[in-house]
Write an enzyme that holds these catalytic residues in place. Structure first.
Site, mmCIF file in Angstrom:
data_model
loop_
_atom_site.group_PDB
_atom_site.id
_atom_site.type_symbol
_atom_site.label_atom_id
_atom_site.label_comp_id
_atom_site.label_asym_id
_atom_site.label_seq_id
_atom_site.Cartn_x
_atom_site.Cartn_y
_atom_site.Cartn_z
ATOM 1 N N ASP A 33 0.807 -1.313 -0.125
ATOM 2 C CA ASP A 33 -0.034 0.048 -0.110
ATOM 3 C C ASP A 33 0.716 1.211 0.115
ATOM 4 O OD1 ASP A 33 -1.964 -1.787 0.380
ATOM 5 O OD2 ASP A 33 -2.726 -0.936 2.170
ATOM 6 N N ASP A 34 0.326 2.231 -0.474
ATOM 7 C CA ASP A 34 0.672 3.741 -0.305
ATOM 8 C C ASP A 34 1.970 4.101 -1.078
ATOM 9 O OD1 ASP A 34 -1.412 3.619 1.663
ATOM 10 O OD2 ASP A 34 0.376 3.918 3.279
ATOM 11 N N HIS A 84 -6.342 3.151 -4.221
ATOM 12 C CA HIS A 84 -6.312 3.533 -2.655
ATOM 13 C C HIS A 84 -6.750 4.751 -2.553
ATOM 14 C CE1 HIS A 84 -4.880 2.018 1.160
ATOM 15 N NE2 HIS A 84 -4.033 2.709 1.227
ATOM 16 N N HIS A 88 -5.444 9.424 -0.019
ATOM 17 C CA HIS A 88 -5.127 8.673 0.916
ATOM 18 C C HIS A 88 -6.586 9.298 2.217
ATOM 19 C CE1 HIS A 88 -3.245 5.992 4.119
ATOM 20 N NE2 HIS A 88 -3.101 5.473 3.141
ATOM 21 N N HIS A 172 3.793 -2.234 3.043
ATOM 22 C CA HIS A 172 3.726 -0.926 2.524
ATOM 23 C C HIS A 172 5.013 -0.450 1.838
ATOM 24 C CE1 HIS A 172 0.725 -0.589 5.613
ATOM 25 N NE2 HIS A 172 0.109 0.399 4.899
#
Ligand code: ZN
Length: 216
Positions: A33-34, A84, A88, A172
């Site tokens: 993620d991210d 995603h 955020h 991540h």
């Protein structure tokens, strides 16, 4: 801290979300993620390649817009991209209209029918709306690689003590998590290989966990 492994009660309560694919007998679903993040994502890709593993990247739209070359690298290596949000956003703290607009904006940079809500925070009405367009992917195991209070050894331990075929594991590819993810990932992949499992991407259609027709 929340548990490393999501309790069955939570999964049953939010059964319209995808938490795991336990019907898969030989695949583990690693997710990142991210990102994409310069200096981190490329190293993650190199580690995955060294173990012949594929994965899913839930990219932040803003990061994808800034780093299109990393998005191309992820894709051309055979991995899957997921949405995603662009900024955020925490769904529980965002008005529905703003949340949906942000997800739609991200779609230009991370075209995908997979969605993971940032922080895992999403309201029942948002779930109902987004389910029309997306498969919403949560997770089974959280590595806590982003948490400054968690050592890299603990991060590794969080995953290998709980991972099983069908697990959806969160890492991540961010600066904050980089030291831990780059330490834990090759060791997790070694563990997965020793067990005779493989790292697979989340390919649609994703079947319900009760069904026995997994295509992974
Ligand atoms: Zn996130």
């Amino acid at each position: 801290m929340l548990p490393t492994r999501i309790p069955g009660l939570v999964k049953r309560l939010y059964h319209s979300l995808t938490w795991d694919l336990y019907n898969c007998t030989d695949s583990v679903f690693l997710t990142f993620d991210d990102g994409p993040t310069p200096g981190v994502t490329k190293q993650v890709l190199d580690i995955l390649k060294a173990f012949d593993a594929l994965a899913t990247f839930f990219c932040i739209g803003r990061n994808a817009e800034r780093n299109p070359e990393l998005i191309s690298m992820i894709r051309s290596a055979g991995h899957i991209i997921g949405n995603h949000t662009y900024s955020h956003l925490n769904g529980m703290k965002t008005r529905n209209r703003d949340y949906y607009n942000d997800i739609q904006l991200a779609r230009s940079f991370t075209p995908s029918e997979l969605f993971r809500p940032p922080y895992g925070m999403i309201s029942p009405s948002q779930i109902k709306h987004l389910k029309k367009q997306y498969t919403i992917i949560m997770w089974d195991i959280m590595s806590y690689d982003y948490d400054p209070a968690v050592s890299r050894e603990k991060c590794l331990d969080n995953v290998i003590t709980s991972v099983r075929p069908g697990s959806v594991v969160v890492f991540h590819d961010s600066l904050k998590a980089s030291e831990k993810v780059l330490y834990a990932l090759p060791r997790v992949l070694e563990f997965v290989k020793e067990k005779g499992w493989k790292g697979s991407p989340l390919r649609l259609p994703i079947r319900g966990r009760e069904r026995k027709d997994c295509e992974c």
